[in-house]
Design a protein around this motif. Structure first.
Motif, mmCIF file in Angstrom:
data_model
loop_
_atom_site.group_PDB
_atom_site.id
_atom_site.type_symbol
_atom_site.label_atom_id
_atom_site.label_comp_id
_atom_site.label_asym_id
_atom_site.label_seq_id
_atom_site.Cartn_x
_atom_site.Cartn_y
_atom_site.Cartn_z
ATOM 1 N N VAL A 262 1.025 -1.277 -0.037
ATOM 2 C CA VAL A 262 0.152 0.029 -0.102
ATOM 3 C C VAL A 262 0.922 1.255 -0.186
ATOM 4 O O VAL A 262 1.823 1.535 0.908
ATOM 5 C CB VAL A 262 -0.769 -0.218 1.205
ATOM 6 C CG1 VAL A 262 -1.696 1.343 1.140
ATOM 7 C CG2 VAL A 262 -1.795 -0.905 1.331
ATOM 8 N N ASP A 263 0.650 2.032 -0.906
ATOM 9 C CA ASP A 263 1.364 3.197 -1.235
ATOM 10 C C ASP A 263 0.335 4.504 -1.234
ATOM 11 O O ASP A 263 -0.031 4.830 -2.175
ATOM 12 C CB ASP A 263 2.431 3.508 -2.199
ATOM 13 C CG ASP A 263 3.258 4.578 -2.365
ATOM 14 O OD1 ASP A 263 2.990 5.543 -1.575
ATOM 15 O OD2 ASP A 263 4.359 4.587 -3.133
ATOM 16 N N LEU A 264 0.006 5.120 0.155
ATOM 17 C CA LEU A 264 -0.819 6.268 0.207
ATOM 18 C C LEU A 264 -0.593 7.342 -0.347
ATOM 19 O O LEU A 264 -1.008 8.072 -0.940
ATOM 20 C CB LEU A 264 -1.347 6.114 1.581
ATOM 21 C CG LEU A 264 -2.230 5.004 2.108
ATOM 22 C CD1 LEU A 264 -2.644 5.487 3.697
ATOM 23 C CD2 LEU A 264 -3.583 4.769 1.484
ATOM 24 N N GLU A 265 0.818 7.509 -0.441
ATOM 25 C CA GLU A 265 1.429 8.813 -0.759
ATOM 26 C C GLU A 265 1.341 8.900 -2.318
ATOM 27 O O GLU A 265 0.975 10.005 -2.903
ATOM 28 C CB GLU A 265 2.999 8.899 -0.423
ATOM 29 C CG GLU A 265 3.734 10.413 -0.801
ATOM 30 C CD GLU A 265 4.926 10.458 -0.183
ATOM 31 O OE1 GLU A 265 5.751 11.220 -0.675
ATOM 32 O OE2 GLU A 265 5.523 9.689 0.407
ATOM 33 N N GLY A 267 -0.850 7.010 -3.785
ATOM 34 C CA GLY A 267 -2.292 6.567 -3.949
ATOM 35 C C GLY A 267 -2.448 5.482 -4.904
ATOM 36 O O GLY A 267 -3.313 5.696 -5.934
ATOM 37 N N ARG A 288 -8.308 5.724 -0.733
ATOM 38 C CA ARG A 288 -7.140 5.993 0.083
ATOM 39 C C ARG A 288 -7.756 6.411 1.868
ATOM 40 O O ARG A 288 -7.105 6.019 2.539
ATOM 41 C CB ARG A 288 -6.612 7.157 -0.326
ATOM 42 C CG ARG A 288 -6.113 7.042 -1.762
ATOM 43 C CD ARG A 288 -4.786 8.011 -2.044
ATOM 44 N NE ARG A 288 -5.343 9.399 -2.130
ATOM 45 C CZ ARG A 288 -5.864 9.629 -3.301
ATOM 46 N NH1 ARG A 288 -5.561 8.849 -4.596
ATOM 47 N NH2 ARG A 288 -6.370 11.165 -3.479
ATOM 48 N N LYS A 289 -8.788 6.931 1.753
ATOM 49 C CA LYS A 289 -9.342 7.301 3.013
ATOM 50 C C LYS A 289 -9.848 6.062 3.808
ATOM 51 O O LYS A 289 -9.398 5.912 5.212
ATOM 52 C CB LYS A 289 -10.600 8.328 2.751
ATOM 53 C CG LYS A 289 -11.278 8.817 4.266
ATOM 54 C CD LYS A 289 -12.288 9.506 3.811
ATOM 55 C CE LYS A 289 -12.899 10.321 5.266
ATOM 56 N NZ LYS A 289 -13.507 9.388 6.282
ATOM 57 N N LEU A 291 -8.447 3.326 3.650
ATOM 58 C CA LEU A 291 -7.042 2.410 4.064
ATOM 59 C C LEU A 291 -6.466 3.271 5.121
ATOM 60 O O LEU A 291 -5.786 2.820 6.161
ATOM 61 C CB LEU A 291 -6.277 2.334 2.776
ATOM 62 C CG LEU A 291 -6.515 1.238 1.693
ATOM 63 C CD1 LEU A 291 -5.947 1.540 0.508
ATOM 64 C CD2 LEU A 291 -6.337 -0.220 2.451
ATOM 65 N N SER A 292 -6.553 4.628 5.069
ATOM 66 C CA SER A 292 -6.061 5.337 6.249
ATOM 67 C C SER A 292 -6.514 5.316 7.533
ATOM 68 O O SER A 292 -5.916 5.339 8.607
ATOM 69 C CB SER A 292 -5.697 6.844 5.858
ATOM 70 O OG SER A 292 -7.067 7.185 5.684
#
Length: 396
Positions: A262-265, A267, A288-289, A291-292
C-alpha cells in the motif's frame, strides 16, 4: 482332490480340513475352488502356456468366494479360457495391468511434478480441489490405459446443466492427459482421450449494479459496519467490499493485500503478484481514506485481517451474503463489483484500453466485453444533436 459341478450350495457346505481341499469343476476344465484350513475359499483357474518341453502350467487365483459369487468366478474363468485358446496368457496380461498406472497416480504426479512447479498458488489450490473432490472419485480407480474418449464424453455430457463447471473440468482433464503424454510418456499423444470433445457453449454472465443498487449497497455496508447485521461482519470485511467496489480489483487481490503493498502517498497499490503478475492498482480518494482509517495490527502483515493471528480474512462469503440480502442484491456475486467498476468507466466515455489498464487485463479481448457499454455517451450525444436538428426541420 474332488471333482464336481461348483455351485453356491456345494461351496457353502465345504468344510475346512487340516490341509487345503481342492474341488475341480466338472463342467469347465481348469476351474476350481480351494478351501484353506482357516475356512477361506478361493477360486483358481489352471491352464497350459506353450507346447512341448517348454510348456508351462499356471494356476492364478481368480478371487475369494464371498466378494465373488460362483457364477462370477466361472465367467472370469471362461474369459481366461477363451484367451488361452487364442494363444494368450491371462497371468501375463494381469501383470501388465498391475504395472499400468491408475488415474489416481496420474493425478498425483500432475499436481506434484507439474502444477506445483508451474502454477500460482491460487491456481494450484483450484486444481487440487477439483481433482480431489470432482475427478478422483470418478476416474481415480481406473487404469490410465482404460480411460476412453467415450468415458470422458459421457462424464462431460452429464454436466450439461452446468456448462461452465463442465468445461473447467474438461480443460483440467485435458491438461492432465497432455502431461501424461508429453512429459511422462505414459500414453501416446494420439491416445489423448479428451481430443475432439467439444466444450459446451458458455453464455457470459454480465451483471452490473445500477446507481440505485450501488446506493443500497452503501447503506447495507454502513449497517454492517455499525453492527446492525450481526457480529460476524467485521470492519475489515466491510472495508474489503468497499475497496472492491471502488477499485475494480479482484477478490483475491484485496483479500491477500499486505500493508507493504500500500502506497498512500502515491495513491496506489503495488501488488507483488496477481493473476497477471506484478500489478499497480490506482486508489481513488475514497479508497485512500478507507485504508488510512482502517485499524492496523502491527503483528499482522495483511490489510484485511482474519480471526487467526498473523493471517488474512479467509471467509468473506458469509459477510457478503448478509450485506447482499440487506441491499436486495440476491443475484449479485462479489465479482460483479469488478464488472460494475468497468461498466461505469465505459458509460462515462473512457476508452477500452484505459479500462483494461485499470483492471489489469492481460488481453484486450477480455476488456472487449464492455464495448457495448461505451456506446451510451455516443447515444446521448446523438440524441442531443438530433433534437436540435429535428426542431429546425419542424419534425420535433
Amino acid at each position: 482332490m474332488q471333482k464336481a459341478k461348483l455351485t453356491k450350495r456345494l461351496v457353502d457346505n465345504l468344510e475346512a480340513g487340516a490341509t487345503p481341499i481342492i474341488v475341480r469343476d466338472a463342467e469347465l476344465a481348469g476351474f476350481s475352488i480351494r478351501v484353506y484350513p482357516n475356512g477361506r475359499r478361493a477360486f483358481f483357474f489352471r491352464y497350459r502356456v506353450g507346447g512341448g518341453r517348454g510348456a508351462q502350467i499356471r494356476e492364478p487365483r481368480i478371487g475369494d468366494f464371498g466378494p465373488l459369487t460362483v457364477d462370477q468366478a466361472r465367467s472370469i474363468a471362461k474369459d481366461w479360457a477363451a484367451e488361452v485358446r487364442r494363444g494368450g496368457d491371462p497371468v501375463a496380461a494381469r501383470n501388465i495391468d498391475r504395472d499400468t498406472p491408475t488415474m489416481a497416480e496420474l493425478f498425483d504426479r500432475y499436481l506434484r511434478d507439474h502444477a506445483s512447479k508451474r502454477k500460482k498458488p491460487s491456481s494450484l489450490y483450484n486444481d487440487n480441489r477439483m481433482i480431489e473432490v470432482k475427478l478422483k472419485p470418478v476416474f481415480g480407480h481406473m487404469r490410465l490405459k482404460d480411460v476412453t474418449r467415450q468415458d470422458i464424453r459421457r462424464y462431460h455430457a452429464g454436466l450439461e446443466d452446468r456448462p461452465y463447471e463442465a468445461n473447467r473440468r474438461l480443460a483440467l482433464l485435458s491438461k492432465v492427459f497432455s502431461f501424461a503424454a508429453d512429459e511422462l510418456e505414459w500414453i501416446a499423444r494420439g491416445d489423448h482421450p479428451v481430443t475432439g470433445i467439444k466444450k459446451f457453449k458458455e453464455v457470459p454472465r454480465r451483471r452490473y449494479l445500477s446507481q440505485q443498487e450501488i446506493a443500497r449497497l452503501g447503506q447495507a455496508l454502513a449497517k454492517g459496519e455499525a453492527g446492525e447485521l450481526g457480529r460476524s461482519i467485521t470492519a475489515h470485511a466491510v472495508a474489503m467490499l468497499r475497496l472492491l467496489t471502488l477499485t475494480g480489483a479482484r477478490h483475491s487481490e484485496i483479500l491477500k493485500l499486505r500493508w507493504s503493498e500500500v502506497d498512500l502517498e502515491r495513491g496506489c497499490l503495488e501488488l507483488d503478484d496477481s493473476k497477471t503478475g506484478r500489478k499497480t492498482i490506482q486508489l481513488p480518494p475514497a479508497a485512500r481514506k478507507i485504508l488510512s482509517e482502517l485499524p492496523r495490527l502491527y503483528d499482522n502483515p495483511y490489510v484485511i485481517v482474519g480471526a487467526r493471528p498473523g493471517k488474512h480474512l479467509v471467509n468473506i462469503k458469509d459477510s457478503w451474503a448478509a450485506i447482499r440480502q440487506e441491499a436486495g442484491l440476491e443475484n449479485v456475486r462479489i465479482h460483479d463489483l469488478r464488472h460494475t467498476f468497468a461498466s461505469l468507466g465505459a458509460r462515462s466515455g473512457m476508452s477500452l484500453p484505459v479500462i483494461g489498464a485499470l483492471l489489469g487485463h492481460r488481453s484486450s479481448q477480455t476488456t472487449q466485453r464492455y464495448a457495448h457499454l461505451s456506446d451510451d455517451p455516443l447515444k446521448v450525444a446523438a440524441d442531443t444533436i438530433g433534437v436540435d436538428i429535428a426542431a429546425s426541420l419542424g419534425v420535433a
